[in-house]
Design a protein around this motif. Structure first.
Motif, PDB file in Angstrom:
ATOM      1  N   ARG A 202       0.830  -1.187   0.000  1.00  0.00           N
ATOM      2  CA  ARG A 202       0.000   0.000   0.000  1.00  0.00           C
ATOM      3  C   ARG A 202       0.872   1.248   0.000  1.00  0.00           C
TER       4      ARG A 202
ATOM      5  N   ASN B 200       0.102   3.828   1.644  1.00  0.00           N
ATOM      6  CA  ASN B 200      -0.048   4.450   2.948  1.00  0.00           C
ATOM      7  C   ASN B 200      -0.646   3.390   3.842  1.00  0.00           C
ATOM      8  N   LYS B 201      -0.254   3.332   5.095  1.00  0.00           N
ATOM      9  CA  LYS B 201      -0.763   2.230   5.912  1.00  0.00           C
ATOM     10  C   LYS B 201      -2.224   2.408   6.270  1.00  0.00           C
ATOM     11  N   ASN B 202      -2.782   3.586   6.016  1.00  0.00           N
ATOM     12  CA  ASN B 202      -4.190   3.782   6.302  1.00  0.00           C
ATOM     13  C   ASN B 202      -5.086   3.356   5.154  1.00  0.00           C
ATOM     14  N   ARG B 203      -4.489   3.042   4.025  1.00  0.00           N
ATOM     15  CA  ARG B 203      -5.292   2.604   2.889  1.00  0.00           C
ATOM     16  C   ARG B 203      -5.796   1.193   3.141  1.00  0.00           C
ATOM     17  N   PRO B 204      -6.910   0.846   2.524  1.00  0.00           N
ATOM     18  CA  PRO B 204      -7.379  -0.523   2.699  1.00  0.00           C
ATOM     19  C   PRO B 204      -6.443  -1.526   2.026  1.00  0.00           C
ATOM     20  N   MET B 205      -6.499  -2.736   2.512  1.00  0.00           N
ATOM     21  CA  MET B 205      -5.628  -3.774   1.977  1.00  0.00           C
ATOM     22  C   MET B 205      -6.207  -4.288   0.666  1.00  0.00           C
ATOM     23  N   GLU B 206      -5.335  -4.509  -0.286  1.00  0.00           N
ATOM     24  CA  GLU B 206      -5.798  -5.021  -1.576  1.00  0.00           C
ATOM     25  C   GLU B 206      -5.393  -6.482  -1.689  1.00  0.00           C
ATOM     26  N   MET B 207      -6.364  -7.318  -2.016  1.00  0.00           N
ATOM     27  CA  MET B 207      -6.086  -8.743  -2.083  1.00  0.00           C
ATOM     28  C   MET B 207      -6.642  -9.282  -3.381  1.00  0.00           C
ATOM     29  N   SER B 208      -6.257 -10.490  -3.713  1.00  0.00           N
ATOM     30  CA  SER B 208      -6.824 -11.121  -4.891  1.00  0.00           C
ATOM     31  C   SER B 208      -8.218 -11.632  -4.564  1.00  0.00           C
TER      32      SER B 208
ATOM     33  N   ILE C 218     -12.853 -14.016  12.389  1.00  0.00           N
ATOM     34  CA  ILE C 218     -12.713 -12.691  12.988  1.00  0.00           C
ATOM     35  C   ILE C 218     -11.247 -12.515  13.283  1.00  0.00           C
ATOM     36  N   GLN C 219     -10.734 -11.355  12.938  1.00  0.00           N
ATOM     37  CA  GLN C 219      -9.333 -11.102  13.247  1.00  0.00           C
ATOM     38  C   GLN C 219      -9.252 -10.557  14.664  1.00  0.00           C
TER      39      GLN C 219
END
Lengths: 518, 376
Positions: B108, B110-118, B130-131
């Motif tokens: 990312r 910026n660490k505040n951005r959402p995580m992008e995954m496949s 649940i994390q």
């Protein structure tokens, strides 16, 4: 060859500037339809006249009538051009009329051409504004125009259902609505009059022939419990999904079951159509999202990623989906790029979500709070806690001092832990900043999205008894529909005994816009 | 922006195509012509017509909106069988610009951005729903950041809290870094000692508070809450291994003695017999506390004395020596002797000891007569 290219063009183009007739390929039924529309009212009248004559004469006459009325085939592009011209003429006429009303005497010094030019630039401005609003790039500011409700303005039950209504849908023209309930009744009704017609479920054999999946246990009946509905933008298809794990496709004109899409391994909990296309997205309790095409009646794609059940799904013009699930995440799926963005909610499962525009989203969770998200932040940018708190005193028109001083927003003074505080649905008036949220604490709340500080501000509260399982705004923002039930949509965690199962409508009073030209 | 007409299998070449027919089979993709048309929004799909068309003429029309140079490069990454399988009705589409095609993004912005995954990785049966945040267990005994334990200081601290729980007056002003605080807090004691019931209530409250504090206090820091009247926050920070021992600077007995003096003055002043009685009890209780010094501390006292002496000597260049257990025992004995002598109980103590030893030795005394005596 030329035709095919035109067809592809029409599919690719996303937002349409002007309305165009739905050209649906080589199906003769629809071609005739387009022709009839093209010729206008005259041809239709001829046909009616002809049909009223006795039969053997009428046949010949009908054929003759068709031959006489036939013009050289108009392609979609030409149709679009003609309709655009008509639209433009209308606006020009309105502008001219307005000009004449306003400045009668002083127009003598200017030439005709100058005046025309000025009028045309005005017209261009109007058209541009309309296009921006329609495509969603500019937000319509409706929330500031909402007036307080009159004493006789309340939620009126439009259509009654026997069991709790789980889903409500509205067609693009705001005149026809669709609703489904837990016992499998699917109705469509006229918003003004409330006249409704039922969609009949075919036999089990017919369903199997339409490629539905049988129930898991061969001895048990197929559950007709419908959890979700979706209407396509052209108003022709209705999709329903429920506990029987199939996505059922219905034709809205004939109210018949067309096909069932099988593939999901768990109950189908949410459905949505992509605006302007025949693409259907379905989310289910088996944690997958499937993409279907209702024109070709095929399954297109699967999307994986949710760790727990998917509860709500939403889509705008772009091929981007928004889903929420019980795993406390909200995911934005970029379908062509095969990736997803994961947004995490604070410690509570999210129940409902909607797009405000392409980069802002709203969600409601089961601890009674409403969150506003931006695409650039993994956590919500604004949270309103206790949005639907159960208050001991039934004072619903909230005074200003009921909000406590938490940084974001808190409607304190009641518990938010019971099932009646779960925010079961949120809805946004398309392209505007007016948002509604519904739970079972007796109130549907209207909010506004402040554009400067990106926050949710409370606006109004309309009293409504029962679980507001589904909300739908009209495009103009003139009324709101609520699918009300005595029980929540997905289960029976609570019950409100004095609620009326059905669809309730509430009209929203708006102050008039000053720049209304036509 | 243009339309590209791309040719696939071996076909007869129309005139406008640039390449000769023979090369068609070896190079599956050829950009042949461009037609300038109206600009459209960019789609990212390849749409190909169904293969029901004649097999001899297989023209494939790809609607791609990009520069001519990039097209070949893009399509070269796609395997040929994928291209052949592609259909125009959309049942099989080739997606360009997917996560699979892109090389791994560095992460990312910026660490505040959402995580992008496949979105194509299936979620298995054993999954994390649940994390939950991982609870980090930190044991201060084995943590290098916590430093070493100073048992002396800890013991003094523990004693202080224990004393504080029991001695009401002392709770009001715990061990402070300055004597003035002590005096001032005693003034508060004087001012607020009005009725017995009030005092008892205050005692209860304070006891609970201190008990809570003692339970929760780590041996790293002890923060004393502001007193009701004084409103001061006294911070006792205990720095392990630092050698600074604030508590041992002030001897508890000294403080207690001070308080006793104050209390005695109070007794003289007050007129109410109840209060006098209470205060007398209090004094006697403090006396008992003074007398009963626990035996555990004696060894550590000896050790600390020794350490002090060694430190002094070390400054003058002497090498410090470790104190043996036998030496400590000796010194303990000496201390005891001195104590007993000072209080005058030495004789009785020695007498008792002698008697005890004697009674124990008695079992070794012979009780049977010898054989000589029997015979006589």
């Amino acid at each position: 060859m030329k035709r095919q290219r035109v067809k592809n063009l029409s599919r690719i183009r996303g937002g349409k500037k002007k309305p165009k007739p739905i050209s649906n390929g080589d199906d003769p039924f629809f071609e005739a339809d387009a022709k009839r529309r093209r010729k206008g009212v005259k041809a239709f009248n001829d046909k009616e006249e002809l049909e009223s004559l006795p039969s053997d004469e009428s046949e010949a006459e009908v054929v003759g009538g068709e031959d006489q009325g036939e013009e050289p085939e108009e392609t979609a592009a030409e149709t679009r051009f003609r309709m655009a011209k008509e639209h433009l003429e209308r606006i020009r006429a309105a502008a001219k009329k307005l000009e004449e009303e306003e400045g009668g005497g002083e127009g003598d010094e200017m030439n005709m051409e100058e005046r025309e030019g000025r009028r045309d630039s005005l017209v261009a401005g109007i058209l541009q504004k309309d296009q921006l609003e329609a495509s969603g790039r500019v937000r319509r500011l409706i929330a500031s125009r909402v007036l307080n409700p009159e004493p006789d303005d309340e939620f009126k039950v439009l259509v009654k259902h026997r069991m709790s209504v789980t889903a409500v849908g509205l067609a693009e023209d705001d005149r026809r609505g669709f609703s489904a309930s837990k016992d499998g009744t699917i109705l469509h009704w006229d918003v003004e009059s409330g006249k409704h017609e039922k969609y009949l479920w075919p036999n089990e054999d017919v369903l199997i022939s339409h490629s539905a999946k049988g129930p898991q246990n061969s001895t048990s009946k197929r559950s007709k419990n419908v959890l979700s509905l979706a209407v396509s933008s052209d108003g022709r298809y209705l999709a329903s999904g429920g506990l029987d794990r199939d996505v059922h496709l219905w034709d809205t004109r004939t109210r018949e079951h067309i096909q069932a899409f099988r593939g999901h391994r768990g109950p189908v909990s949410c459905l949505t159509f992509r605006q302007g296309t025949p693409q259907l997205f379905s989310g289910s309790f088996d944690r997958t999202i499937k993409l279907w095409n209702v024109e070709d009646r095929t399954h297109m794609d699967n999307l994986f990623g949710h760790q727990s059940e998917v509860l709500t799904i939403d889509c705008l013009h772009k091929e981007r989906l928004l889903t929420v699930g019980r795993d406390r995440t909200m995911r934005l799926w970029k379908v062509p790029e095969e990736s997803q963005l994961v947004f995490r909610a604070p410690a509570s499962s999210l129940e409902c979500c909607c797009f405000i525009n392409d980069s802002e989203f709203l969600s409601g969770s089961d601890d009674g709070s409403i969150e506003l998200w931006s695409i650039l932040r993994k956590k919500p940018i604004h949270i309103i806690k206790n949005a639907h708190a159960l208050s001991s005193s039934h004072d619903e028109h909230l005074p200003a001092n009921s909000k406590e001083g938490l940084p974001n927003g808190n409607h304190a003074g009641g518990s938010s832990t019971s099932v009646q505080s779960w925010v079961s649905s949120v809805a946004v008036c398309r392209g505007s900043d007016l948002v509604a949220s519904g739970a079972a604490n007796g109130v549907i709340r209207l909010w506004t999205i402040a554009s400067d500080d990106k926050s949710i501000q409370p606006l109004l509260a309309y009293p409504l008894v029962g679980f507001a399982n589904s909300l739908a705004f009209s495009k103009s923002g003139r009324f709101i529909l609520a699918g009300v039930g005595q029980e929540p949509r997905l289960g029976r965690w609570g019950r409100v005994h004095n609620a009326r199962n059905g669809v309730a409508v509430h009209s929203i009073r708006l102050s008039e816009e000053h720049s209304a030209l036509y | 922006m243009f339309f590209s007409i791309v040719r696939f299998a071996s076909v007869c070449v129309p005139r406008f195509l640039s390449s000769p027919p023979g090369s068609a089979s070896s190079r599956p993709v050829e950009v042949a012509a461009s037609l300038a048309l109206l600009p459209f929004a960019k789609p990212k799909q390849l749409l190909l017509p169904p293969t029901e068309r004649t097999h001899t003429v297989q023209f494939v029309i790809i609607l791609v909106v990009k520069q001519q140079e990039n097209l070949e490069q893009e399509l070269a990454h796609i395997p040929f069988d994928e291209l052949q399988k592609a259909r125009a009705d959309g049942s099989h589409v080739i997606r360009l610009n997917t996560a699979y095609m892109q090389p791994d993004k560095p992460g990312r912005a910026n660490k505040n951005r959402p995580m992008e995954m496949s979105s194509k990785v299936r979620v298995g049966r054993y999954r994390e729903v649940i994390q939950a945040p991982k609870r980090v267990v930190r044991d201060p005994r084995f943590e290098s950041l916590c430093g070493n334990l100073n048992t002396e200081g800890f013991r003094d601290l523990a004693e202080e809290t224990r004393v504080r729980e029991k001695v009401p007056s002392q709770r009001r002003a715990p061990v402070a870094t300055s004597l003035q605080n002590v005096v001032a807090s005693d003034r508060n004691v004087v001012a607020s000692a009005s009725t017995r019931r009030e005092r008892r209530r205050r005692e209860e409250v304070e006891r609970q508070r201190r008990a809570g504090e003692a339970r929760g206090s780590s041996w790293r820091a002890l923060v004393v809450a502001p007193e009701q009247n004084a409103g001061r926050v006294l911070l006792l920070s205990y720095m392990p291994g630092s050698g600074i021992d604030i508590l041992s600077c002030m001897r508890l007995s000294f403080l207690q003695r001070k308080r006793m003096q104050k209390l005695q003055k109070l007794i003289k002043k007050s007129k109410d017999p109840n209060i006098i009685e209470d205060l007398k009890n209090h004094i006697s209780w403090i006396d008992k506390q003074l007398k009963s010094s626990s035996p555990k501390n004696i060894e550590s006292e000896i050790l600390s004395e020794h350490i002090k002496k060694e430190k002094e000597a070390a400054k003058h260049g002497k090498h410090p020596y470790y104190l043996k257990k036998s030496v400590i025992r000796e010194r303990k004995l000496i201390k005891k002797y001195d104590e007993l002598k000072a209080s005058g109980k030495l004789d009785s103590f020695i007498e008792k000891k002698r008697k005890k030893n004697a009674s124990k030795d008695h079992r070794f005394m012979p009780y049977r007569k010898s054989s000589d005596d029997v015979q006589r």
